[in-house]
Write a protein that holds these residues in place. Structure first.
Motif, PDB file in Angstrom:
ATOM      1  N   GLU A 120     -27.745  20.384 -14.797  1.00  0.00           N
ATOM      2  CA  GLU A 120     -28.039  19.558 -15.958  1.00  0.00           C
ATOM      3  C   GLU A 120     -26.755  19.138 -16.664  1.00  0.00           C
ATOM      4  O   GLU A 120     -25.905  19.970 -16.952  1.00  0.00           O
ATOM      5  N   HIS A 121     -26.610  17.848 -16.880  1.00  0.00           N
ATOM      6  CA  HIS A 121     -25.564  17.205 -17.693  1.00  0.00           C
ATOM      7  C   HIS A 121     -24.351  16.744 -16.890  1.00  0.00           C
ATOM      8  O   HIS A 121     -24.011  15.582 -16.915  1.00  0.00           O
ATOM      9  N   VAL A 122     -23.612  17.654 -16.244  1.00  0.00           N
ATOM     10  CA  VAL A 122     -22.490  17.266 -15.372  1.00  0.00           C
ATOM     11  C   VAL A 122     -21.608  16.225 -16.089  1.00  0.00           C
ATOM     12  O   VAL A 122     -21.350  15.145 -15.564  1.00  0.00           O
ATOM     13  N   GLU A 123     -21.120  16.554 -17.268  1.00  0.00           N
ATOM     14  CA  GLU A 123     -20.350  15.574 -18.032  1.00  0.00           C
ATOM     15  C   GLU A 123     -18.909  15.456 -17.539  1.00  0.00           C
ATOM     16  O   GLU A 123     -18.291  14.403 -17.686  1.00  0.00           O
ATOM     17  N   LEU A 124     -18.374  16.517 -16.965  1.00  0.00           N
ATOM     18  CA  LEU A 124     -17.079  16.462 -16.283  1.00  0.00           C
ATOM     19  C   LEU A 124     -17.257  17.023 -14.878  1.00  0.00           C
ATOM     20  O   LEU A 124     -17.928  18.040 -14.701  1.00  0.00           O
ATOM     21  N   LEU A 125     -16.635  16.371 -13.906  1.00  0.00           N
ATOM     22  CA  LEU A 125     -16.796  16.779 -12.510  1.00  0.00           C
ATOM     23  C   LEU A 125     -15.503  16.521 -11.761  1.00  0.00           C
ATOM     24  O   LEU A 125     -15.012  15.388 -11.722  1.00  0.00           O
ATOM     25  N   SER A 126     -14.950  17.574 -11.161  1.00  0.00           N
ATOM     26  CA  SER A 126     -13.706  17.410 -10.413  1.00  0.00           C
ATOM     27  C   SER A 126     -13.955  16.612  -9.138  1.00  0.00           C
ATOM     28  O   SER A 126     -15.059  16.628  -8.578  1.00  0.00           O
ATOM     29  N   LYS A 127     -12.916  15.917  -8.662  1.00  0.00           N
ATOM     30  CA  LYS A 127     -13.049  15.120  -7.446  1.00  0.00           C
ATOM     31  C   LYS A 127     -13.376  15.997  -6.246  1.00  0.00           C
ATOM     32  O   LYS A 127     -14.095  15.571  -5.338  1.00  0.00           O
ATOM     33  N   GLU A 128     -12.863  17.216  -6.239  1.00  0.00           N
ATOM     34  CA  GLU A 128     -13.137  18.121  -5.125  1.00  0.00           C
ATOM     35  C   GLU A 128     -14.610  18.512  -5.056  1.00  0.00           C
ATOM     36  O   GLU A 128     -15.159  18.749  -3.971  1.00  0.00           O
ATOM     37  N   ASP A 129     -15.267  18.585  -6.226  1.00  0.00           N
ATOM     38  CA  ASP A 129     -16.676  18.983  -6.250  1.00  0.00           C
ATOM     39  C   ASP A 129     -17.634  17.803  -6.102  1.00  0.00           C
ATOM     40  O   ASP A 129     -18.826  18.010  -5.878  1.00  0.00           O
ATOM     41  N   LEU A 130     -17.131  16.594  -6.211  1.00  0.00           N
ATOM     42  CA  LEU A 130     -17.994  15.414  -6.164  1.00  0.00           C
ATOM     43  C   LEU A 130     -18.892  15.380  -4.925  1.00  0.00           C
ATOM     44  O   LEU A 130     -20.110  15.179  -5.045  1.00  0.00           O
ATOM     45  N   PRO A 131     -18.369  15.575  -3.700  1.00  0.00           N
ATOM     46  CA  PRO A 131     -19.246  15.481  -2.517  1.00  0.00           C
ATOM     47  C   PRO A 131     -20.196  16.657  -2.350  1.00  0.00           C
ATOM     48  O   PRO A 131     -21.137  16.581  -1.553  1.00  0.00           O
ATOM     49  N   ARG A 132     -19.990  17.729  -3.101  1.00  0.00           N
ATOM     50  CA  ARG A 132     -20.794  18.933  -2.875  1.00  0.00           C
ATOM     51  C   ARG A 132     -22.246  18.770  -3.326  1.00  0.00           C
ATOM     52  O   ARG A 132     -23.136  19.477  -2.834  1.00  0.00           O
ATOM     53  N   PHE A 133     -22.519  17.857  -4.258  1.00  0.00           N
ATOM     54  CA  PHE A 133     -23.906  17.649  -4.675  1.00  0.00           C
ATOM     55  C   PHE A 133     -24.755  17.200  -3.488  1.00  0.00           C
ATOM     56  O   PHE A 133     -25.836  17.756  -3.240  1.00  0.00           O
ATOM     57  N   ASN A 134     -24.274  16.215  -2.758  1.00  0.00           N
ATOM     58  CA  ASN A 134     -25.013  15.748  -1.597  1.00  0.00           C
ATOM     59  C   ASN A 134     -25.021  16.806  -0.495  1.00  0.00           C
ATOM     60  O   ASN A 134     -26.061  17.053   0.134  1.00  0.00           O
ATOM     61  N   GLU A 135     -23.894  17.434  -0.258  1.00  0.00           N
ATOM     62  CA  GLU A 135     -23.799  18.429   0.808  1.00  0.00           C
ATOM     63  C   GLU A 135     -24.737  19.613   0.580  1.00  0.00           C
ATOM     64  O   GLU A 135     -25.314  20.151   1.538  1.00  0.00           O
ATOM     65  N   LEU A 136     -24.909  20.012  -0.693  1.00  0.00           N
ATOM     66  CA  LEU A 136     -25.722  21.189  -1.007  1.00  0.00           C
ATOM     67  C   LEU A 136     -27.141  20.818  -1.453  1.00  0.00           C
ATOM     68  O   LEU A 136     -27.920  21.701  -1.810  1.00  0.00           O
ATOM     69  N   ASN A 137     -27.469  19.514  -1.435  1.00  0.00           N
ATOM     70  CA  ASN A 137     -28.781  19.038  -1.905  1.00  0.00           C
ATOM     71  C   ASN A 137     -29.035  19.485  -3.342  1.00  0.00           C
ATOM     72  O   ASN A 137     -30.086  20.036  -3.675  1.00  0.00           O
ATOM     73  N   VAL A 138     -28.060  19.217  -4.191  1.00  0.00           N
ATOM     74  CA  VAL A 138     -28.162  19.524  -5.622  1.00  0.00           C
ATOM     75  C   VAL A 138     -28.282  18.211  -6.382  1.00  0.00           C
ATOM     76  O   VAL A 138     -27.482  17.290  -6.187  1.00  0.00           O
TER      77      VAL A 138
END
Length: 582
Positions: free
Chosen positions: A413-431
């Motif tokens: 919930e919210h994700v107001e700041l997100l590092s570039k390294e973590d950006l692809p992990r949402f799709n990869e982890l189905n989050v």
């Protein structure tokens, strides 16, 4: 035409309000009689990739049965069919707010104004209205749009005297109280508070200033008089009608749920509620903060989930209008908010060197909780605003994958700041990234003070997440946003401009802006597909329940700012009107 039996008569079939190359006509089965209703002359956004745009559609027994051209759909009608002429207005699926704290227990005093003088005027008027002994309760004050300086108890004392006063910040994560409340609660500078909480202390006097952050709010929460059950029950139908008037037909809610079950049993629930187990900052209501092992907590959650399911099934209403209520997920929280430096960052705050925020739950403990909940089959939603907190949540989900029996995607919930390294992990982890557009446009008032310019591309990265293939869904996070209205939230997603003039009214990092179609999906199909109801709601698709909205005008291409004030002409829930504009 098939008759419709409504719960307690509250959803009765009465008073219909309104008498692009298009996809092929879709039929469920050949019908011997005409559909219950057809909508024609619409600018229809179906949010169905196979047939994204249409002119018209048909509804039978509360479900969409055909989508196509005006000519094709008119040919289905007989003398008993209701015909709704949309008059060229845009028609969309019903909106689903993916993050809400919606209840009948709300404050009366709204302090979202832009000066100390306006604060004083509104507080003084409320104080004069109240009877002796009543508490003064309010919300939505925002120091960041005035001077970014937290107010003090002395400001309140001078207006309300010894009347207890508790005013909740618009972010919902801290309160401003007067001396009377501090005295009643026995608060001193040395009073213990939960992790992440803070009693703000005057550096010169060493005394509490009247600002209680995060878990420190628990010190006064139990003292605040609450409305009676009857008062809350009476307030909810009006709140539901208000949501329907904004086109909302579904909601992912994170508040006390017994009130909603009462409304459901009375037959007055005209929103589909995907509810989360969450007690907010009140440990007495949060199942994850009760004594016992994680195994015991998961077992207790399952027992309550089954109790609620049995209650909902016993009403029989879902047979008539589709899914209505489910205890669908468990909400956790591991950091605070950017406005008062309680969000956890990977790098220090620009305006508080050396400070990165404090954990509400240490990362290793969060991972333990997530693993136990996923192993128990629960969907988990974690409040994470800072990039440090988001990183810890993604780590917890990655660790839990091996033992997970959950069938639904996890959420942050919210994700107001997100590092570039973590950006692809949402799709990869189905989050799923559950976000609030107005949080971004509001934060323009202070975000450049909180983070360095080189880190701005980490903030509110809606388009970047979508580009990776991740699912983004939107909600208003009521009442921490200025408005519940999905059209205004979608306008913020498209324009990214501050509403009170910060950044000279210009878009802030417009490369992250969304199109209307993207924003609409984030408010309809994406939140539907995050639940177990994804094949039943969320788009204008053959066989789905006919939740749809006729807007107050036509969305242009390109979209212009009228989207903010377009409003809703009519809202339909399972094919029946639940709101019609005067």
């Amino acid at each position: 035409m098939t008759a419709y039996r409504s719960p307690q008569g509250l959803l009765g079939k009465a008073g219909w309000a309104m008498s692009t190359s298009l996809g092929a006509l879709l039929f469920a089965t050949p019908a011997l009689a005409g559909p219950d209703l057809i909508v024609v002359n619409g600018d229809v956004y179906t949010v169905d990739e196979e047939y994204p745009r249409a002119e018209a559609f048909a509804v039978e027994d509360g479900k969409f049965t055909a989508i196509g051209t005006n000519e094709e759909i008119r040919a289905l009608a007989d003398s008993e069919t209701e015909v709704i002429d949309a008059g060229g207005h845009t028609v969309t699926p019903g909106f689903i707010d993916s993050h809400a704290h919606f209840s009948g227990d709300s404050n009366r005093l709204n302090l979202y104004v832009q000066s100390h003088e306006e604060w004083a005027r509104l507080i003084r008027e409320e104080n004069e209205r109240l009877a002796p002994g009543e508490w003064l309760l309010g919300s939505n004050w925002d120091h960041t749009i005035i001077d970014d300086v937290l107010p003090t108890k002395e400001f309140l004392d001078a207006i309300v005297g010894d009347r207890p006063a508790v005013l909740t910040h618009i972010d919902g994560h801290f309160v401003w109280v007067n001396s009377a409340v501090i005295k009643l609660a026995g608060i001193t500078a040395d009073t213990p508070v939960p992790p992440g909480g803070q009693i703000v202390v005057d550096p010169e006097t060493g005394e509490p200033t009247g600002i209680l952050k995060e878990g420190a709010v628990d010190l006064v929460r139990a003292l605040i008089p609450r409305p009676t059950d009857e008062q809350r029950y009476a307030a909810l139908p009006a709140a539901i009608h208000y949501a329907n008037s904004l086109g909302i037909t579904g909601m992912h809610n994170m508040a006390a749920y017994d009130d909603w079950l009462h409304v459901l049993q009375d037959g007055g629930l005209t929103m589909r509620m995907w509810h989360g187990f969450f007690g907010g900052f009140d440990p007495a209501k949060d199942p994850m903060r009760q004594p016992g092992s994680m195994e015991e907590k998961v077992a207790n959650l399952h027992a309550e989930q089954q109790r609620v399911r049995a209650l909902v099934e016993a009403t029989g209403f879902e047979d008539e209008v589709g899914p209505l209520f489910e205890m669908g997920f468990v909400k956790l929280i591991n950091d605070g908010v950017l406005s008062v430096h309680t969000a956890v960052l990977l790098d220090a705050y620009r305006d508080q060197p050396g400070w990165t925020g404090a954990w509400f739950v240490e990362p290793e403990d969060l991972a333990t909780e997530v693993s136990a909940l996923e192993a128990g089959g629960f969907q988990v939603a974690i409040h994470s605003i800072g990039d440090g907190a988001v990183h810890a949540s993604l780590d917890a989900y990655e660790k839990a994958r091996a033992g997970s029996t959950a069938t639904l995607p996890m959420r942050i919930e919210h994700v107001e700041l997100l590092s570039k390294e973590d950006l692809p992990r949402f799709n990869e982890l189905n989050v799923v990234a559950s976000m609030t557009p107005n949080h971004m446009t509001k934060a323009v008032a202070y975000i450049e003070e909180r983070i360095e310019p080189a880190r701005e591309d980490r903030a509110y990265t809606w388009q970047s997440l979508i580009d990776t293939g991740a699912t983004v869904m939107f909600g208003a996070d009521g009442t921490t946003s200025m408005y519940l209205d999905p059209l205004k939230q979608m306008g913020d997603a498209m324009y990214r401009t501050n509403h009170v003039g910060f950044n000279e009214g210009e878009p802030w990092h417009s490369e992250q802006a969304l199109t209307f179609a993207q924003a609409l999906k984030a408010y309809t199909l994406s939140p539907a597909q995050t639940t177990s109801w994804g094949d039943q709601i969320g788009s204008i698709t053959q066989g789905k329940w006919a939740d749809f909205v006729i807007l107050g005008g036509t969305v242009g291409e390109p979209v212009d700012p009228q989207i903010f004030d377009m409003g809703i002409k009519a809202t339909y829930f399972a094919g029946r009107p639940v709101f019609e504009a005067e």
